[in-house]
Design a protein around this motif. Structure first.
Motif, PDB file in Angstrom:
ATOM      1  N   MET A   1       0.853  -1.203   0.000  1.00 54.92           N
ATOM      2  CA  MET A   1       0.000   0.000   0.000  1.00 54.92           C
ATOM      3  C   MET A   1       0.883   1.245   0.000  1.00 54.92           C
ATOM      4  O   MET A   1       1.932   1.287   0.615  1.00 54.92           O
ATOM      5  CB  MET A   1      -0.887  -0.008   1.243  1.00 54.92           C
ATOM      6  CG  MET A   1      -1.929   1.069   1.215  1.00 54.92           C
ATOM      7  SD  MET A   1      -3.587   0.401   1.296  1.00 54.92           S
ATOM      8  CE  MET A   1      -3.494  -0.988   0.172  1.00 54.92           C
ATOM      9  N   ILE A   2       0.433   2.218  -0.685  1.00 54.45           N
ATOM     10  CA  ILE A   2       1.249   3.409  -0.869  1.00 54.45           C
ATOM     11  C   ILE A   2       0.927   4.442   0.201  1.00 54.45           C
ATOM     12  O   ILE A   2      -0.213   4.709   0.501  1.00 54.45           O
ATOM     13  CB  ILE A   2       0.951   4.015  -2.247  1.00 54.45           C
ATOM     14  CG1 ILE A   2       1.231   2.981  -3.327  1.00 54.45           C
ATOM     15  CG2 ILE A   2       1.723   5.284  -2.454  1.00 54.45           C
ATOM     16  CD1 ILE A   2       2.547   3.033  -3.914  1.00 54.45           C
ATOM     17  N   SER A   3       1.956   5.004   0.756  1.00 58.76           N
ATOM     18  CA  SER A   3       1.733   6.052   1.748  1.00 58.76           C
ATOM     19  C   SER A   3       2.769   7.134   1.516  1.00 58.76           C
ATOM     20  O   SER A   3       3.446   7.156   0.512  1.00 58.76           O
ATOM     21  CB  SER A   3       1.893   5.479   3.143  1.00 58.76           C
ATOM     22  OG  SER A   3       3.243   5.165   3.362  1.00 58.76           O
ATOM     23  N   GLY A   4       2.892   8.026   2.464  1.00 59.44           N
ATOM     24  CA  GLY A   4       3.839   9.109   2.275  1.00 59.44           C
ATOM     25  C   GLY A   4       5.258   8.807   2.728  1.00 59.44           C
ATOM     26  O   GLY A   4       6.088   9.712   2.755  1.00 59.44           O
ATOM     27  N   LYS A   5       5.525   7.576   3.082  1.00 58.58           N
ATOM     28  CA  LYS A   5       6.846   7.249   3.631  1.00 58.58           C
ATOM     29  C   LYS A   5       7.980   7.580   2.670  1.00 58.58           C
ATOM     30  O   LYS A   5       9.022   8.094   3.088  1.00 58.58           O
ATOM     31  CB  LYS A   5       6.927   5.758   3.966  1.00 58.58           C
ATOM     32  CG  LYS A   5       6.243   5.368   5.269  1.00 58.58           C
ATOM     33  CD  LYS A   5       6.251   3.839   5.403  1.00 58.58           C
ATOM     34  CE  LYS A   5       5.286   3.346   6.447  1.00 58.58           C
ATOM     35  NZ  LYS A   5       5.621   3.722   7.817  1.00 58.58           N
ATOM     36  N   PHE A   6       7.784   7.243   1.434  1.00 57.46           N
ATOM     37  CA  PHE A   6       8.842   7.524   0.451  1.00 57.46           C
ATOM     38  C   PHE A   6       9.116   9.019   0.394  1.00 57.46           C
ATOM     39  O   PHE A   6      10.261   9.457   0.462  1.00 57.46           O
ATOM     40  CB  PHE A   6       8.417   7.005  -0.927  1.00 57.46           C
ATOM     41  CG  PHE A   6       9.394   7.317  -2.045  1.00 57.46           C
ATOM     42  CD1 PHE A   6      10.465   6.477  -2.304  1.00 57.46           C
ATOM     43  CD2 PHE A   6       9.225   8.441  -2.831  1.00 57.46           C
ATOM     44  CE1 PHE A   6      11.366   6.758  -3.331  1.00 57.46           C
ATOM     45  CE2 PHE A   6      10.109   8.735  -3.861  1.00 57.46           C
ATOM     46  CZ  PHE A   6      11.188   7.895  -4.115  1.00 57.46           C
ATOM     47  N   ALA A   7       8.070   9.803   0.291  1.00 59.88           N
ATOM     48  CA  ALA A   7       8.219  11.256   0.185  1.00 59.88           C
ATOM     49  C   ALA A   7       8.896  11.828   1.431  1.00 59.88           C
ATOM     50  O   ALA A   7       9.789  12.679   1.338  1.00 59.88           O
ATOM     51  CB  ALA A   7       6.857  11.912  -0.037  1.00 59.88           C
TER      52      ALA A   7
END
Lengths: 135, 135
Positions: free
Chosen positions: A1-7
């Motif tokens: 699931m995609i979240s803001g962790k990468f950013a």
DNA sequence: AAATTTGTAACATATTTTATTACAGTATGA
DNA sequence: TCATACTGTAATAAAATATGTTACAAATTT
């Protein structure tokens, strides 16, 4: 699931790269992201687990880069932040008595896996230094 | 943000392709996906808006494909379901007084846009027929 | 010793996604 | 023409996920 962790993580790393000689505090970093310092510390904990940064506790403590920014790729950051590209699966187990329902998730997995490889190849070509030097 | 819309929609379309001569009811389709029929009808409404399917109200009504499955690409489905690939932005406006905070979202947007182009190229090469014929 | 910072757990809130209920409108066919 | 079986859509509820907050022990510096 995609979240803001990468950013969040790439933001942290860009800051660390811009101030290579300082231990930056989570509060300072959080001020740039406009985020709660605890969340910053959580991402830093992850980066530490991967030996990408080192940090120092106590007064005047903080975090600094522990690797060469030219050697760290966005692909590695992508993977470290547990991100995968996907367009969703049926949440509930699809009907196993239907030839489509029975196999769809498996076929989607193959498709998504190809998408991930595709994106990974792209991110592999960009280093933290490349990204940071845009600023 | 990524959700299951793409997966649901491709499931619906695969079923419609498997039964090209029937009007399938939302209840039947929902039974294969194991999903609430209302959600199926919502995705069908979207497909109708794009003239991909046609449906018939009333008794014995339902939905059928209105295009050639060989001509419909997964890229089109990707776009019709409003999907975009991304790895998040800082939710709160990053600090405009920080050179990194001020520009990070803009740089992330460029990166994500390249990722989307990349994935779109991949999905453009796969038709609904290709996908469906795997089953 | 006082001050400042990390590390982490526990909890709270907000947001997004998915599901449910309800019902008006439409077509079929007995 | 009336019962039946659908679509279409709005309103609401529940569940899942993501984000934020509080609190405080432990570490380090001055």
């Amino acid at each position: 699931m995609i979240s803001g962790k990468f950013a969040i993580t790439i933001h942290i790393l860009t800051l660390l790269h811009k101030f290579p000689n300082d231990y930056l505090s989570s509060e300072f970093i959080a001020g740039s992201i406009n985020l709660n310092p605890v969340l910053v510390r959580k991402e830093i904990a992850n980066l530490k687990a991967h030996h990408i940064v080192e940090s120092k506790e106590g007064k005047n403590g903080g975090t600094k880069l522990a690797v060469n920014a030219a050697d760290l790729t966005l692909k590695q950051i992508f993977e470290m932040t547990f991100e995968t590209i996907g367009l969703g699966f049926a949440k509930n187990q699809p009907n196993p008595d239907c030839p489509v329902g029975k196999n769809i998730n498996q076929h989607l997995e193959v498709l998504y896996s190809e998408m991930n490889q595709n994106v990974s190849r792209q991110l592999e070509g960009i280093s933290l230094e490349d990204f940071s030097n845009q600023f």
